[in-house]
Design a protein around this motif. Structure first.
Motif, PDB file in Angstrom:
ATOM      1  N   ASP A   1       0.840  -1.188   0.000  1.00 57.15           N
ATOM      2  CA  ASP A   1       0.000   0.000   0.000  1.00 57.15           C
ATOM      3  C   ASP A   1       0.883   1.248   0.000  1.00 57.15           C
ATOM      4  N   VAL A   2       0.644   2.158  -0.948  1.00 58.64           N
ATOM      5  CA  VAL A   2       1.399   3.419  -0.992  1.00 58.64           C
ATOM      6  C   VAL A   2       0.463   4.621  -0.822  1.00 58.64           C
ATOM      7  N   SER A   3      -0.657   4.408  -0.162  1.00 60.13           N
ATOM      8  CA  SER A   3      -1.634   5.493   0.026  1.00 60.13           C
ATOM      9  C   SER A   3      -1.028   6.669   0.779  1.00 60.13           C
ATOM     10  N   SER A   4      -0.291   6.393   1.854  1.00 62.76           N
ATOM     11  CA  SER A   4       0.309   7.482   2.634  1.00 62.76           C
ATOM     12  C   SER A   4       1.396   8.185   1.837  1.00 62.76           C
ATOM     13  N   LEU A   5       2.153   7.416   1.073  1.00 59.11           N
ATOM     14  CA  LEU A   5       3.234   7.983   0.273  1.00 59.11           C
ATOM     15  C   LEU A   5       2.693   8.978  -0.745  1.00 59.11           C
ATOM     16  N   LEU A   6       1.540   8.676  -1.321  1.00 55.46           N
ATOM     17  CA  LEU A   6       0.951   9.511  -2.370  1.00 55.46           C
ATOM     18  C   LEU A   6      -0.157  10.417  -1.849  1.00 55.46           C
ATOM     19  N   LYS A   7      -0.414  10.379  -0.546  1.00 55.57           N
ATOM     20  CA  LYS A   7      -1.468  11.189   0.068  1.00 55.57           C
ATOM     21  C   LYS A   7      -2.804  11.007  -0.657  1.00 55.57           C
ATOM     22  N   LEU A   8      -3.177   9.756  -0.869  1.00 59.00           N
ATOM     23  CA  LEU A   8      -4.372   9.455  -1.659  1.00 59.00           C
ATOM     24  C   LEU A   8      -5.664   9.847  -0.957  1.00 59.00           C
ATOM     25  N   HIS A   9      -5.605  10.007   0.346  1.00 57.03           N
ATOM     26  CA  HIS A   9      -6.826  10.333   1.082  1.00 57.03           C
ATOM     27  C   HIS A   9      -6.949  11.828   1.372  1.00 57.03           C
ATOM     28  N   SER A  10      -6.109  12.627   0.738  1.00 55.92           N
ATOM     29  CA  SER A  10      -6.216  14.081   0.904  1.00 55.92           C
ATOM     30  C   SER A  10      -7.489  14.581   0.229  1.00 55.92           C
ATOM     31  N   PRO A  11      -8.062  15.657   0.725  1.00 57.71           N
ATOM     32  CA  PRO A  11      -9.316  16.159   0.155  1.00 57.71           C
ATOM     33  C   PRO A  11      -9.191  16.551  -1.317  1.00 57.71           C
ATOM     34  N   LYS A  12      -8.027  17.093  -1.699  1.00 50.56           N
ATOM     35  CA  LYS A  12      -7.835  17.525  -3.088  1.00 50.56           C
ATOM     36  C   LYS A  12      -6.699  16.729  -3.710  1.00 50.56           C
ATOM     37  N   SER A  13      -6.966  16.128  -4.851  1.00 48.88           N
ATOM     38  CA  SER A  13      -5.953  15.328  -5.534  1.00 48.88           C
ATOM     39  C   SER A  13      -5.018  16.238  -6.322  1.00 48.88           C
ATOM     40  N   PRO A  14      -3.727  15.903  -6.386  1.00 50.59           N
ATOM     41  CA  PRO A  14      -2.803  16.717  -7.172  1.00 50.59           C
ATOM     42  C   PRO A  14      -3.038  16.546  -8.666  1.00 50.59           C
ATOM     43  N   ASP A  15      -2.543  17.493  -9.425  1.00 46.95           N
ATOM     44  CA  ASP A  15      -2.613  17.393 -10.880  1.00 46.95           C
ATOM     45  C   ASP A  15      -1.495  16.512 -11.427  1.00 46.95           C
ATOM     46  N   LEU A  16      -0.343  16.546 -10.753  1.00 46.17           N
ATOM     47  CA  LEU A  16       0.843  15.839 -11.235  1.00 46.17           C
ATOM     48  C   LEU A  16       1.499  15.065 -10.094  1.00 46.17           C
ATOM     49  N   TYR A  17       2.066  13.910 -10.420  1.00 41.70           N
ATOM     50  CA  TYR A  17       2.920  13.159  -9.508  1.00 41.70           C
ATOM     51  C   TYR A  17       4.286  12.978 -10.159  1.00 41.70           C
ATOM     52  N   VAL A  18       5.342  13.263  -9.412  1.00 42.11           N
ATOM     53  CA  VAL A  18       6.710  12.972  -9.856  1.00 42.11           C
ATOM     54  C   VAL A  18       7.360  12.130  -8.776  1.00 42.11           C
ATOM     55  N   ILE A  19       7.816  10.944  -9.151  1.00 45.83           N
ATOM     56  CA  ILE A  19       8.339   9.972  -8.188  1.00 45.83           C
ATOM     57  C   ILE A  19       9.755   9.597  -8.582  1.00 45.83           C
ATOM     58  N   GLY A  20      10.692   9.827  -7.676  1.00 45.47           N
ATOM     59  CA  GLY A  20      12.090   9.471  -7.912  1.00 45.47           C
ATOM     60  C   GLY A  20      12.548   8.436  -6.905  1.00 45.47           C
ATOM     61  N   LEU A  21      13.027   7.304  -7.394  1.00 47.94           N
ATOM     62  CA  LEU A  21      13.524   6.237  -6.523  1.00 47.94           C
ATOM     63  C   LEU A  21      15.005   6.024  -6.775  1.00 47.94           C
ATOM     64  N   GLN A  22      15.686   5.575  -5.738  1.00 49.03           N
ATOM     65  CA  GLN A  22      17.083   5.196  -5.847  1.00 49.03           C
ATOM     66  C   GLN A  22      17.254   3.767  -5.307  1.00 49.03           C
ATOM     67  N   GLU A  23      18.258   3.102  -5.796  1.00 48.81           N
ATOM     68  CA  GLU A  23      18.572   1.719  -5.409  1.00 48.81           C
ATOM     69  C   GLU A  23      17.402   0.760  -5.656  1.00 48.81           C
ATOM     70  N   VAL A  24      16.684   0.976  -6.765  1.00 47.16           N
ATOM     71  CA  VAL A  24      15.757  -0.052  -7.232  1.00 47.16           C
ATOM     72  C   VAL A  24      16.594  -1.268  -7.625  1.00 47.16           C
ATOM     73  N   ARG A  25      16.132  -2.444  -7.243  1.00 48.71           N
ATOM     74  CA  ARG A  25      16.934  -3.654  -7.469  1.00 48.71           C
ATOM     75  C   ARG A  25      17.273  -3.799  -8.952  1.00 48.71           C
ATOM     76  N   ALA A  26      18.571  -3.949  -9.234  1.00 45.58           N
ATOM     77  CA  ALA A  26      19.032  -3.963 -10.626  1.00 45.58           C
ATOM     78  C   ALA A  26      19.986  -5.114 -10.885  1.00 45.58           C
ATOM     79  N   ALA A  27      19.685  -6.308 -10.329  1.00 46.97           N
ATOM     80  CA  ALA A  27      20.467  -7.498 -10.682  1.00 46.97           C
ATOM     81  C   ALA A  27      20.356  -7.711 -12.189  1.00 46.97           C
ATOM     82  N   PRO A  28      21.403  -8.212 -12.853  1.00 49.60           N
ATOM     83  CA  PRO A  28      21.431  -8.235 -14.328  1.00 49.60           C
ATOM     84  C   PRO A  28      20.179  -8.803 -14.980  1.00 49.60           C
ATOM     85  N   LEU A  29      19.735  -9.995 -14.589  1.00 48.17           N
ATOM     86  CA  LEU A  29      18.570 -10.596 -15.238  1.00 48.17           C
ATOM     87  C   LEU A  29      17.307  -9.804 -14.953  1.00 48.17           C
TER      88      LEU A  29
END
Length: 488
Positions: free
Chosen positions: A41-69
């Motif tokens: 669940d990423v509801s808190s991360l994206l504030k999905l229960h806020s009264p007003k929804s955003p127009d845009l989401y920009v999400i930046g992640l680091q160290e996403v698993r990148a094993a060769p296969l």
């Protein structure tokens, strides 16, 4: 009648004022996920229960698993994090407009559907800084675009680790700025954009203070006592490249380093000091005309009339006629997630701007009745000139589609087309072969091959159930399963 005249007068008066400014909300996330698989669940991360929804989401992640296969598979089919965000935001009316991945670095841009035709000139870039520039475990990925005519750039970075490498982190940032370029005359470099958002695991630490003092300040929430020794704050006093970037107050716990599935800081033998490694900063460019006038004052010289005319030309005038302001509403961490030794950081902004354009490039609509029993007709009209191509296509999407490639079927705009009396209005057939047999709520989108973006979106319409399939008893078995996969 008097009211109409008054209304028209007020509208005319507002052209030079602030009343015709538009406000758009932006929700940003940065998170070093430490190779973990995404939470349920990423509801808190994206504030999905806020009264007003955003127009845009920009999400930046680091160290996403990148094993060769796994990395190769992710490039072909999207990674598990991208799928999670698309599955979460798609049903809420958001579309993944673009993304870029460089090994563990991932940058995703989502927009509410109503804005998608006004997001153009999308380009991405990346720079490796790990292993002397040969390895992509560290570096930066960027995504630039035009939003209602305003050039925005988002830069997600993962910089060098460890306490003693503050200067190297600044060098890496400057190297990324120097090396990332875009195919554009107006904004070929990152800092040429009207607004730049710089975020990620920037890895700056808290210098000098001992562990006891750090923990005391954190436990008592006297974070301000640590600000002066935050390395990014200190380096801003020395590095010109950092000084134009703004950041909200660090009124939240340092986001590194935690024991997994815990709110406790590092209890291992290394006992790393807590730090605000995960940051979100922004920069709004100054008006070119005002910058030029400041330079004139500093020089104490009068420029030639020819030079003055050049400075008063379109770029500076455009900045004044179409202003852009960035206002931060929220800057905090989200403590409930424990899958990584970093806590995610989120920020919400309001972009206050005057639209450079408010009409899409193309108008698209479905004609007549649509079902899998017959070929259907699409009408499109070119509303503004743009570099169209024989490789442009119009796709049928279900309402709530997740990304540009999440279409049901499509047709090339130059195939089976019928020109009408109106030269700008064209009709084209869409084959019945891949129409959803069970029907459903759908929309049409015109995709520009040259611009690499959607430039026109139809109103939603209903594709009817196939009468032939129902009569022949095909729906309950094979075809029903196919449609359920499309519309689930």
């Amino acid at each position: 009648m008097e009211q109409e005249v008054l209304s028209g007068s007020l509208e005319a008066m507002s052209v030079g004022g602030r009343s015709n400014m538009n406000s758009f909300s932006l929700h940003m996330v940065t998170w070093n996920v430490a190779t973990a698989e995404p939470p349920d669940d990423v509801s808190s991360l994206l504030k999905l229960h806020s009264p007003k929804s955003p127009d845009l989401y920009v999400i930046g992640l680091q160290e996403v698993r990148a094993a060769p296969l796994k990395f190769v598979a992710d490039l072909a089919f999207d990674d598990s994090w991208s799928h999670l965000f698309m599955d979460t935001l798609g049903p809420r009316g958001y579309v993944k407009v673009s993304s870029i991945r460089m090994q563990g670095l991932l940058l995703l841009f989502f927009s509410h559907l109503e804005h998608v035709p006004y997001i153009q000139d999308i380009q991405v870039s990346y720079t490796r800084t790990g292993m002397f520039g040969y390895w992509g475990n560290k570096g930066g990925v960027s995504l630039r675009l035009s939003f209602y005519g305003h050039m925005l750039c988002f830069l997600n970075c993962h910089l060098a680790a460890h306490m003693d490498y503050a200067a190297q982190r600044v060098d890496e940032f400057e190297y990324i700025l120097d090396n990332q370029t875009f195919n554009s005359k107006e904004s070929p470099n990152i800092l040429d954009h009207k607004a730049v958002f710089w975020f990620g695991d920037l890895n700056f630490r808290i210098a000098d203070h001992g562990m006891h003092f750090l923990r005391t300040c954190i436990n008592s929430q006297r974070f301000n006592l640590l600000w002066s020794k935050d390395q990014l704050t200190m380096m801003k006093q020395q590095a010109v490249s950092l000084q134009e970037f703004d950041e909200g107050p660090l009124d939240f716990q340092p986001t590194y380093k935690f024991d997994l599935h815990s709110d406790n800081y590092d209890s291992s033998g290394k006992k790393r000091k807590p730090a605000w490694t995960d940051r979100i900063l922004w920069r709004v460019s100054k008006s070119k005309s005002s910058s030029s006038s400041q330079d004139d004052d500093e020089d104490g010289e009068t420029k030639s009339s020819e030079k003055a005319q050049q400075q008063a030309s379109s770029p500076g005038e455009e900045d004044e006629e179409y202003p852009l302001e960035v206002k931060q509403d929220l800057y905090t961490s989200v403590m409930e997630y424990g899958i990584s030794d970093h806590k995610p950081v989120i920020s919400t902004f309001h972009l206050e701007l005057r639209k450079v354009y408010s009409t899409p490039l193309v108008s698209v609509r479905a004609e007549g009745e649509w079902s899998a029993d017959m070929d259907s007709m699409v009408t499109y009209t070119i509303l503004q000139s743009f570099p169209s191509s024989a490789w442009d296509w119009i796709a049928l999407y279900k309402v709530g589609f997740k990304s540009t490639m999440d279409y049901i079927t499509y047709t090339w705009v130059k195939d089976d087309q019928i020109s009408l009396d109106d030269q700008d209005c064209v009709q084209v057939y869409m084959s019945k072969d891949e129409m959803p047999v069970l029907g459903g709520e759908c929309i049409l989108c015109y995709f520009s091959s040259n611009l690499q973006c959607i430039v026109g979106v139809s109103e939603p319409f209903t594709v009817l159930e196939s009468r032939v399939a129902i009569e022949e008893g095909l729906v309950p078995d094979t075809i029903n399963g196919f449609d359920e996969a499309l519309f689930s």
